[in-house]
Design a protein around this motif. Structure first.
Motif, PDB file in Angstrom:
ATOM      1  N   LYS A 149      -1.554  -5.793  10.013  1.00  0.00           N
ATOM      2  CA  LYS A 149      -0.792  -7.038   9.903  1.00  0.00           C
ATOM      3  C   LYS A 149      -0.559  -7.679  11.271  1.00  0.00           C
ATOM      4  CE  LYS A 149       1.647  -5.942   5.605  1.00  0.00           C
ATOM      5  NZ  LYS A 149       2.970  -5.726   4.959  1.00  0.00           N
ATOM      6  N   LYS A 150      -0.681  -6.892  12.318  1.00  0.00           N
ATOM      7  CA  LYS A 150      -0.498  -7.404  13.672  1.00  0.00           C
ATOM      8  C   LYS A 150      -1.815  -7.810  14.325  1.00  0.00           C
ATOM      9  CE  LYS A 150       3.720  -4.725  14.455  1.00  0.00           C
ATOM     10  NZ  LYS A 150       4.376  -3.667  15.263  1.00  0.00           N
ATOM     11  N   ASP A 151      -2.910  -7.658  13.579  1.00  0.00           N
ATOM     12  CA  ASP A 151      -4.218  -8.045  14.119  1.00  0.00           C
ATOM     13  C   ASP A 151      -4.430  -9.550  13.931  1.00  0.00           C
ATOM     14  OD1 ASP A 151      -6.623  -7.723  15.365  1.00  0.00           O
ATOM     15  OD2 ASP A 151      -7.495  -6.388  13.852  1.00  0.00           O
ATOM     16  N   PHE A 152      -5.506 -10.063  14.497  1.00  0.00           N
ATOM     17  CA  PHE A 152      -5.771 -11.502  14.525  1.00  0.00           C
ATOM     18  C   PHE A 152      -5.724 -12.135  13.141  1.00  0.00           C
ATOM     19  CE2 PHE A 152      -8.398 -15.293  14.610  1.00  0.00           C
ATOM     20  CZ  PHE A 152      -8.018 -15.914  15.783  1.00  0.00           C
ATOM     21  N   PHE A 153      -6.382 -11.507  12.156  1.00  0.00           N
ATOM     22  CA  PHE A 153      -6.446 -12.073  10.806  1.00  0.00           C
ATOM     23  C   PHE A 153      -5.354 -11.538   9.886  1.00  0.00           C
ATOM     24  CE2 PHE A 153     -10.882 -12.567  12.312  1.00  0.00           C
ATOM     25  CZ  PHE A 153     -11.026 -13.928  12.115  1.00  0.00           C
ATOM     26  N   GLY A 154      -4.538 -10.613  10.381  1.00  0.00           N
ATOM     27  CA  GLY A 154      -3.468 -10.076   9.558  1.00  0.00           C
ATOM     28  C   GLY A 154      -3.921  -9.059   8.536  1.00  0.00           C
ATOM     29  N   LYS A 155      -5.156  -8.669   8.573  1.00  0.00           N
ATOM     30  CA  LYS A 155      -5.705  -7.656   7.683  1.00  0.00           C
ATOM     31  C   LYS A 155      -6.945  -7.061   8.340  1.00  0.00           C
ATOM     32  CE  LYS A 155      -6.416 -10.460   4.264  1.00  0.00           C
ATOM     33  NZ  LYS A 155      -6.835 -10.976   2.945  1.00  0.00           N
ATOM     34  N   ARG A 156      -7.435  -5.988   7.779  1.00  0.00           N
ATOM     35  CA  ARG A 156      -8.656  -5.381   8.306  1.00  0.00           C
ATOM     36  C   ARG A 156      -9.846  -6.271   7.978  1.00  0.00           C
ATOM     37  NH1 ARG A 156     -10.786   0.869   7.684  1.00  0.00           N
ATOM     38  NH2 ARG A 156     -12.875   0.509   8.555  1.00  0.00           N
ATOM     39  N   THR A 157     -10.637  -6.567   8.979  1.00  0.00           N
ATOM     40  CA  THR A 157     -11.830  -7.396   8.777  1.00  0.00           C
ATOM     41  C   THR A 157     -13.049  -6.722   9.400  1.00  0.00           C
ATOM     42  OG1 THR A 157     -11.294  -8.667  10.762  1.00  0.00           O
ATOM     43  CG2 THR A 157     -10.599  -9.594   8.636  1.00  0.00           C
ATOM     44  N   ASN A 158     -14.204  -7.148   8.918  1.00  0.00           N
ATOM     45  CA  ASN A 158     -15.465  -6.512   9.320  1.00  0.00           C
ATOM     46  C   ASN A 158     -16.561  -7.568   9.478  1.00  0.00           C
ATOM     47  OD1 ASN A 158     -14.406  -3.687   8.402  1.00  0.00           O
ATOM     48  ND2 ASN A 158     -14.285  -4.968   6.569  1.00  0.00           N
ATOM     49  N   LEU A 159     -17.653  -7.163  10.121  1.00  0.00           N
ATOM     50  CA  LEU A 159     -18.860  -7.991  10.104  1.00  0.00           C
ATOM     51  C   LEU A 159     -19.530  -7.821   8.752  1.00  0.00           C
ATOM     52  CD1 LEU A 159     -20.382  -7.319  13.660  1.00  0.00           C
ATOM     53  CD2 LEU A 159     -19.082  -9.314  12.882  1.00  0.00           C
ATOM     54  N   THR A 160     -20.025  -8.894   8.208  1.00  0.00           N
ATOM     55  CA  THR A 160     -20.538  -8.881   6.841  1.00  0.00           C
ATOM     56  C   THR A 160     -21.796  -8.027   6.688  1.00  0.00           C
ATOM     57  OG1 THR A 160     -21.230 -10.282   4.992  1.00  0.00           O
ATOM     58  CG2 THR A 160     -21.958 -10.946   7.182  1.00  0.00           C
ATOM     59  N   VAL A 161     -21.924  -7.394   5.518  1.00  0.00           N
ATOM     60  CA  VAL A 161     -23.158  -6.697   5.163  1.00  0.00           C
ATOM     61  C   VAL A 161     -24.026  -7.556   4.260  1.00  0.00           C
ATOM     62  CG1 VAL A 161     -22.103  -4.417   5.391  1.00  0.00           C
ATOM     63  CG2 VAL A 161     -22.122  -5.542   3.154  1.00  0.00           C
ATOM     64  N   SER A 162     -23.443  -8.657   3.753  1.00  0.00           N
ATOM     65  CA  SER A 162     -24.183  -9.540   2.842  1.00  0.00           C
ATOM     66  C   SER A 162     -23.371 -10.802   2.601  1.00  0.00           C
ATOM     67  CB  SER A 162     -24.425  -8.835   1.502  1.00  0.00           C
ATOM     68  OG  SER A 162     -24.886  -9.732   0.516  1.00  0.00           O
ATOM     69  N   GLY A 163     -24.066 -11.905   2.426  1.00  0.00           N
ATOM     70  CA  GLY A 163     -23.400 -13.149   2.068  1.00  0.00           C
ATOM     71  C   GLY A 163     -23.362 -13.391   0.579  1.00  0.00           C
ATOM     72  N   GLN A 164     -23.739 -12.360  -0.192  1.00  0.00           N
ATOM     73  CA  GLN A 164     -23.924 -12.568  -1.632  1.00  0.00           C
ATOM     74  C   GLN A 164     -22.651 -12.975  -2.373  1.00  0.00           C
ATOM     75  OE1 GLN A 164     -25.174  -9.190  -4.115  1.00  0.00           O
ATOM     76  NE2 GLN A 164     -23.738 -10.085  -5.569  1.00  0.00           N
ATOM     77  N   LEU A 165     -21.551 -12.259  -2.150  1.00  0.00           N
ATOM     78  CA  LEU A 165     -20.341 -12.534  -2.934  1.00  0.00           C
ATOM     79  C   LEU A 165     -19.872 -13.970  -2.722  1.00  0.00           C
ATOM     80  CD1 LEU A 165     -18.272  -9.237  -2.554  1.00  0.00           C
ATOM     81  CD2 LEU A 165     -20.079  -9.809  -4.187  1.00  0.00           C
ATOM     82  N   GLU A 166     -19.875 -14.412  -1.460  1.00  0.00           N
ATOM     83  CA  GLU A 166     -19.518 -15.805  -1.184  1.00  0.00           C
ATOM     84  C   GLU A 166     -20.589 -16.751  -1.702  1.00  0.00           C
ATOM     85  OE1 GLU A 166     -17.599 -13.162   1.903  1.00  0.00           O
ATOM     86  OE2 GLU A 166     -19.592 -13.373   1.048  1.00  0.00           O
TER      87      GLU A 166
END
Length: 465
Positions: free
Chosen positions: A197-214
Motif C-alpha cells: 500500500k506504500k508502493d507507487f501504485f498502492g498494490k503489487r505490480t509486475n511486468l506483463t506476461v501477456s496483453g491478452q486479458l486487456e
C-alpha cells in the motif's frame, strides 16, 4: 552530392544510370588489392549485398588509404560503371574518399570471418554489421510491418495494452516485480509482509506476461483488436527457446468461435510467410545458402497445403502408436513436448498441425470449457523445427464457470474483478491467440537459438546491452 543507398544501386542501377556520379556511405566489409588498385566492399545495411568500390591507388593519399580497413566507415564519391568482375553487375570507380570513422584492425572484433554465434552474442552492439544479423534484423522489420498491415487491412484495431499490471494472465507466477521501494528499507506490515500500500501504485505490480486479458476488453467493445508489444517472464531458463523479454502478437475477436480462431491463425501465419518470400528473398537466400540449406523449402512447405486440424486425444493416440521412442513418455493429460509436436508435423502428417481440445488441467483458467468437463477449447499451431508457434483458445464467456475455475485454481479473485465484469455486462463469445514474435522469426530465418532473432537478448544473468 545526394547519397544513394546500396540497395538502390545494386537493384536498380538504371535509375542513376551507368556513367553517372554517385555517392555511397557505409562500412567496409572487405578490402583487397595491390600497389596499383584496391577493391573495397561497402555495405550500408540496406541489403545483404555490398557494392564494390574500385580505387586507383596512385590517385589517393597513402595515409588515407591506410585508414580504410574492415569496419571503418566511409563516404565514397565516384562513377557508377558496369562491373568487370563476377558477383556484381555494377561497381563504383572512386574519385573521392572520406573516412568518417576508422576501425583499428588489431582490435576490431569483426576483422575476421567465421565467428561463432556464441561469440557474436557477446558483442551484440556490433553483430548487426555481420551479414547474418543484417538479414535477421531486416526480416524482423519486414515481419513487424506485415503484422500491422495484415490486421489493418482486415479492420482490426491496434490496442496498446499495459506493460505494468497487477494481474497474471497465465497464472504461472513467474513475473518481474515493479516497485519504487528502497530495497534496503522495504516497508512491512505488522505481520512482516511487504506493505504494497506504500508502493507507487498502492498494490503489487509486475511486468506483463501477456496483453491478452486487456485485449479481451478491447474486443468486447471494438470487435476486432490486436496487441503487439514486449512481454516478460521471470523464468530462470537458459534454453535456446526462452527469453526473459520477448514480443507477442495477440489478436482478440468478438463473436469468433474456436473454428473461426483456427481459420484466422492459419490465414495469418501463411500471410506472414508469403510476405517474407515475396519481399525478402535476398535475405532468405543468403541464410538458406550460408546457414540452413532447407530454409526456403520449409517456408514454401507451410504454404503448400491446408493445416491438419486434430483434437488432443487423437494426437495422443497417434503418439502412443508411433514407431519412435520419445524422451518424454506419452499419456493422456500430459503437456506435449516439442519432440511430440514435431513428430506430428514432420513425420506423421508432414504439414503444420492445429491441435484442439486440450485437457483443462494443463491450460489457462480463461479457456472455454467443453461439455465433457475434462477439456477446453484450446488450440495450438504446430510447425516444423519449432513445435508450438501459436497458442490460443475460445474464451470462457460464462461468468459462473469462469469464477468457479478461478476458485478451483486458488487464484486471487480480487485481481480479476474487472475481467469478471465483462462476463456480467453484455458477455459475448470471443476468441484469440498469441504468436510469439521471436518464435516466428526462428522459423522464418532458420536460426536455431532465440537469442539470435532479437537485437538485445534478455536472459538470466544477461542484461549487458
Amino acid at each position: 552530392m545526394k547519397r544513394s543507398k546500396v540497395i538502390e544501386l545494386v537493384k536498380h542501377p538504371e535509375v542513376v544510370g551507368l556513367g553517372n556520379k554517385v555517392c555511397v556511405k557505409g562500412w567496409v566489409r572487405t578490402k583487397r588489392g595491390n600497389n596499383s588498385v584496391a577493391f573495397i566492399a561497402i555495405n550500408d545495411g540496406s541489403i545483404v549485398s555490398s557494392i564494390q568500390v574500385v580505387v586507383d591507388v596512385a590517385k589517393f593519399d597513402e595515409a588515407l588509404l591506410k585508414l580504410v580497413t574492415t569496419g571503418s566507415c566511409l563516404c565514397v564519391e565516384g562513377t557508377l560503371v558496369e562491373s568487370q568482375g563476377k558477383g556484381q553487375s555494377v561497381e563504383i570507380q572512386a574519385d573521392k574518399i572520406e573516412v568518417y570513422g576508422s576501425a583499428d584492425p588489431e582490435i576490431y572484433p569483426l576483422q575476421k570471418k567465421g565467428h561463432s554465434m556464441e561469440f557474436l552474442r557477446e558483442i551484440a552492439h556490433l553483430r548487426p554489421r555481420t551479414n547474418y544479423f543484417g538479414c535477421v534484423l531486416r526480416l524482423r522489420h519486414a515481419m513487424a510491418f506485415a503484422i500491422h498491415k495484415y490486421f489493418n487491412d482486415r479492420g482490426f484495431f491496434y490496442l496498446h495494452t499495459p506493460l505494468i499490471t497487477a494481474s497474471d494472465a497465465e497464472g504461472a507466477g513467474e513475473m518481474f516485480n515493479v516497485t519504487t521501494f528502497d530495497l534496503n528499507n522495504i516497508p512491512r506490515t505488522e505481520d512482516g509482509k511487504v506493505d504494497y500500500k506504500k508502493d507507487f501504485f498502492g498494490k503489487r505490480t509486475n511486468l506483463t506476461v501477456s496483453g491478452q486479458l486487456e485485449g479481451e476488453l478491447g474486443a468486447l467493445s471494438l470487435g476486432s483488436i490486436y496487441t503487439f508489444g514486449p512481454t516478460f517472464r521471470a523464468e530462470n531458463s537458459n534454453t535456446p527457446r526462452h527469453l526473459a523479454e520477448f514480443w507477442m502478437v495477440e489478436p482478440e475477436v468478438a463473436f469468433n468461435d474456436i473454428t473461426d480462431n483456427m481459420d484466422l491463425a492459419e490465414d495469418f501465419i501463411k500471410y506472414l510467410v508469403k510476405y517474407a518470400l515475396d519481399n525478402n528473398m535476398d535475405d532468405l537466400k543468403f541464410l538458406n545458402d550460408m546457414f540452413d540449406k532447407t530454409l526456403i523449402e520449409r517456408l514454401e512447405f507451410v504454404l503448400k497445403d491446408a493445416f491438419v486440424r486434430l483434437d488432443y486425444t487423437s494426437a495422443i493416440d497417434i503418439l502412443l502408436k508411433a514407431d519412435k521412442k520419445f524422451d518424454y513418455p506419452v499419456s493422456w493429460g500430459i503437456d506435449l513436448q516439442s519432440e511430440h509436436e514435431r513428430y506430428l508435423v514432420e513425420s506423421h502428417f508432414k504439414r503444420p498441425v492445429i491441435l484442439t481440445d486440450y485437457p483443462k488441467d494443463i491450460k489457462a483458467f480463461y479457456m472455454k470449457q467443453n461439455d465433457d468437463g475434462k477439456t477446453v477449447r484450446a488450440m495450438d499451431v504446430l510447425f516444423p523445427t519449432i513445435g508450438e508457434i501459436i497458442g490460443g483458445s475460445e474464451r470462457e464467456a460464462d461468468y459462473q464457470k469462469l469464477l468457479h475455475r478461478v476458485q478451483e485454481l486458488n487464484m486471487t479473485e480480487e485481481q480479476y474483478w474487472w475481467y469478471f465484469e465483462t462476463r456480467k455486462f453484455g458477455s459475448a463469445p470471443h476468441s484469440g491467440f498469441g504468436l510469439g514474435f521471436e518464435r516466428l522469426l526462428l522459423f522464418v530465418t532458420g536460426m536455431t537459438n532465440i537469442r539470435d532473432v532479437i537485437p538485445f537478448p534478455r536472459t538470466p544473468q544477461n542484461a549487458e546491452f
